[in-house]
Design a protein around this motif. Structure first.
Motif, mmCIF file in Angstrom:
data_model
loop_
_atom_site.group_PDB
_atom_site.id
_atom_site.type_symbol
_atom_site.label_atom_id
_atom_site.label_comp_id
_atom_site.label_asym_id
_atom_site.label_seq_id
_atom_site.Cartn_x
_atom_site.Cartn_y
_atom_site.Cartn_z
ATOM 1 N N VAL A 165 1.059 -0.892 -0.086
ATOM 2 C CA VAL A 165 0.238 -0.423 0.170
ATOM 3 C C VAL A 165 1.000 0.962 -0.017
ATOM 4 C CG1 VAL A 165 -1.459 1.438 1.180
ATOM 5 C CG2 VAL A 165 -1.574 -1.078 1.356
ATOM 6 N N ASP A 172 -3.262 5.463 -2.417
ATOM 7 C CA ASP A 172 -3.698 4.832 -3.132
ATOM 8 C C ASP A 172 -5.020 4.658 -2.017
ATOM 9 O OD1 ASP A 172 -2.123 2.886 -4.747
ATOM 10 O OD2 ASP A 172 -1.368 2.070 -3.034
ATOM 11 N N ARG A 198 -7.322 -3.095 -1.374
ATOM 12 C CA ARG A 198 -6.561 -1.888 -2.312
ATOM 13 C C ARG A 198 -7.218 -1.612 -3.696
ATOM 14 N NH1 ARG A 198 -1.984 -0.937 -5.463
ATOM 15 N NH2 ARG A 198 -1.665 -2.598 -5.906
#
Length: 73
Positions: A47, A51, A70
């Motif tokens: 991550v 994002d 994600r």
């Protein structure tokens, strides 16, 4: 008594902190401290700042959450 379900919200990662912790700004403007779920570590999902992620917030403490997904760019 059953455990309460988490509150699912979306947000953007604004800061990456040590030990798999992230500062996330939610769509409503609040900033929460989140950590990556265990499956994200298992499958080596990274991550980064910027994002878009989906969080699960505890109904007991709305300032902390767990990143469960994600989103792809």
């Amino acid at each position: 008594m059953a455990k309460e379900e988490g509150i699912v919200v979306d947000g953007h990662v604004t800061e990456v902190l040590p030990d798999r912790k992230y500062r996330v700004k939610l769509e409503n403007g609040h900033i929460v401290l989140a950590y990556g779920a265990g499956k994200m570590t298992k499958f080596k999902i990274r991550v980064m700042v910027g994002d878009r992620v989906t969080l699960s917030l505890s109904p007991y403490d709305l300032t902390r959450g767990r990143i469960t997904y994600r989103h792809k760019a």
